[in-house]
Design an enzyme around this catalytic site. Structure first.
Site, short mmCIF file in Angstrom:
data_model
loop_
_atom_site.label_atom_id
_atom_site.label_comp_id
_atom_site.label_asym_id
_atom_site.label_seq_id
_atom_site.Cartn_x
_atom_site.Cartn_y
_atom_site.Cartn_z
N SER A 1 0.85 -1.20 0.00
CA SER A 1 0.00 0.00 0.00
C SER A 1 0.88 1.24 0.00
O SER A 1 1.62 1.49 0.96
CB SER A 1 -0.90 0.01 1.24
OG SER A 1 -1.39 1.32 1.43
N HIS B 1 -1.25 -1.57 -4.19
CA HIS B 1 -2.50 -1.22 -3.51
C HIS B 1 -2.54 0.30 -3.31
O HIS B 1 -1.62 0.89 -2.74
CB HIS B 1 -2.56 -1.94 -2.16
CG HIS B 1 -3.86 -1.80 -1.45
ND1 HIS B 1 -4.97 -2.57 -1.76
CD2 HIS B 1 -4.24 -0.98 -0.43
CE1 HIS B 1 -5.97 -2.23 -0.97
NE2 HIS B 1 -5.56 -1.26 -0.16
N ASP C 1 -4.67 3.41 -1.89
CA ASP C 1 -5.73 3.77 -0.95
C ASP C 1 -6.22 5.18 -1.18
O ASP C 1 -5.52 6.14 -0.90
CB ASP C 1 -5.20 3.66 0.49
CG ASP C 1 -5.05 2.22 0.94
OD1 ASP C 1 -6.03 1.46 0.82
OD2 ASP C 1 -3.97 1.86 1.43
N MET D 1 -8.79 8.01 -0.06
CA MET D 1 -9.65 8.38 1.07
C MET D 1 -10.24 9.76 0.82
O MET D 1 -9.50 10.68 0.43
CB MET D 1 -8.83 8.43 2.36
CG MET D 1 -8.16 7.12 2.69
SD MET D 1 -7.20 7.30 4.19
CE MET D 1 -6.53 5.65 4.33
N HIS E 1 -8.28 0.91 -3.97
CA HIS E 1 -9.20 0.72 -2.85
C HIS E 1 -9.87 2.06 -2.55
O HIS E 1 -9.25 2.96 -2.01
CB HIS E 1 -8.38 0.21 -1.64
CG HIS E 1 -9.16 0.03 -0.39
ND1 HIS E 1 -8.56 -0.18 0.84
CD2 HIS E 1 -10.50 0.00 -0.15
CE1 HIS E 1 -9.49 -0.30 1.77
NE2 HIS E 1 -10.67 -0.19 1.21
N MET F 1 -12.00 4.30 -0.55
CA MET F 1 -12.67 4.58 0.73
C MET F 1 -13.38 5.92 0.53
O MET F 1 -12.96 6.98 1.03
CB MET F 1 -11.63 4.62 1.85
CG MET F 1 -11.14 3.22 2.21
SD MET F 1 -9.63 3.20 3.17
CE MET F 1 -8.44 3.30 1.85
N MET G 1 -11.41 -6.00 5.55
CA MET G 1 -10.63 -5.03 6.32
C MET G 1 -10.29 -5.64 7.69
O MET G 1 -11.18 -6.11 8.41
CB MET G 1 -11.41 -3.74 6.54
CG MET G 1 -11.61 -2.87 5.32
SD MET G 1 -10.10 -2.42 4.44
CE MET G 1 -9.21 -1.47 5.68
N ASP H 1 -6.55 -6.50 4.45
CA ASP H 1 -5.92 -5.18 4.48
C ASP H 1 -5.96 -4.56 5.88
O ASP H 1 -7.04 -4.34 6.42
CB ASP H 1 -6.70 -4.29 3.49
CG ASP H 1 -6.12 -2.90 3.34
OD1 ASP H 1 -5.06 -2.61 3.91
OD2 ASP H 1 -6.76 -2.09 2.63
C1 DX5 Z 1 -6.41 1.52 5.72
C2 DX5 Z 1 -5.85 1.20 4.33
C3 DX5 Z 1 -4.73 0.19 4.35
C4 DX5 Z 1 -3.53 0.60 5.11
C5 DX5 Z 1 -2.57 -0.55 5.24
O1 DX5 Z 1 -7.52 2.34 5.59
O2 DX5 Z 1 -6.86 0.66 3.51
O3 DX5 Z 1 -4.40 -0.22 3.03
O4 DX5 Z 1 -2.87 1.68 4.52
O5 DX5 Z 1 -1.47 -0.10 5.94
P1 DX5 Z 1 -0.83 -0.88 7.16
O6 DX5 Z 1 -0.21 -2.11 6.57
O7 DX5 Z 1 0.17 0.09 7.67
O8 DX5 Z 1 -1.91 -1.21 8.14
ZN ZN Z 2 -6.43 -0.39 1.55
#
Ligand code: DX5
Ligand code: ZN
Length: 221
Positions: A7, A32, A34, A36, A65, A67, A136, A174
């Site tokens: 990620s 990956h 992320d 947000m 991903h 969010m 998750m 994840d």
């Molecule tokens: C959380 C994200 C994850 C996160 C994983 O909302 O979706 O992908 O960044 O990071 P670590 O491995 O640090 O938990």
């Molecule tokens: Zn993620």
């Protein structure tokens, strides 16, 4: 085949391209990403311009991903930015089936993610349309959180559910995955392992070697 999906949330954004290059040279296949929105989850990360920019120099499979509240509004834009797989949160979609259908119509792989407190039942009538389910193992919104142990039973239950329905899906997990706990996640039945902190903090190459060594034990020979 078990895959590591680093990620980039945990990357050093000052050297993002360089660090993605290290991953590629180390044999990683998935990235990956992320996204947000500060609405569905409290924090804001990055969006299409960053993805479009790293797409220019990378052949990795972009595992995006989202969010994001009502992600149906942005699916086309994320495809254009370079996504290969789009995963949406069941909790963030008023019309989950419509959202999944739209991802497929765009010619992308579709994933649905469930928060730690969301039961697997919500997948019952969409499972056969999915390429991946993302379980998750932390509450989404931040990197570097601790793995929630009840996730392990959920992975096992999902594996049983998929088997019974005949759906062929990747099971991605994840949040909070480390070299120390990844065995349990693999044992439970996951085959796509997301990791931010445990890949990007310290020696990236060594971290990947360590994960791959763990994966070898679980590969079907
Ligand atoms: C959380 C994200 C994850 C996160 C994983 O909302 O979706 O992908 O960044 O990071 P670590 O491995 O640090 O938990
Ligand atoms: Zn993620």
């Amino acid at each position: 085949m078990i895959k590591l999906a680093p990620s980039i949330l945990a990357a050093d954004f000052n050297m993002l391209g360089e660090q993605i290059g290290h991953l590629e040279n180390a044999g990683v296949k998935y990235l990956h990403i992320d996204v947000m929105d500060g609405n569905y989850v409290p924090s804001i990360s990055f969006g299409m311009p960053v993805i479009a920019s790293i797409r220019k120099n990378s052949k990795l499979i972009f595992d995006v991903h989202l969010m994001v509240q009502e992600p149906i509004r942005y699916l086309k834009a994320f495809k254009e930015a370079g996504a290969d797989i789009i995963t949406v949160h069941a909790e963030a979609c008023t019309h989950l089936h419509r959202t999944v259908s739209k991802i497929k119509e765009l010619g992308l792989k579709a994933g649905v993610s469930l928060n730690p407190a969301t039961p697997l039942d919500v997948l019952e009538y969409v499972l056969e349309d999915l390429d991946m389910v993302l379980i998750m193992s932390v509450n989404p919104g931040y990197g570097g959180q601790s793995f929630i142990p009840s996730t392990l039973q959920k992975i096992k239950d999902l594996k049983t559910m998929a088997h019974k329905s005949g759906a062929i899906i990747d099971i991605e997990v994840d949040g909070g995955i480390t070299i120390a706990n990844v065995d349990y996640v693999l044992e439970a039945g996951a085959n796509v392992i997301v990791s931010g902190t445990s890949v990007f903090v310290g020696d990236i190459n060594q971290n990947i070697v360590d994960f791959n060594r763990k994966f070898t034990k679980f590969e079907v020979v």
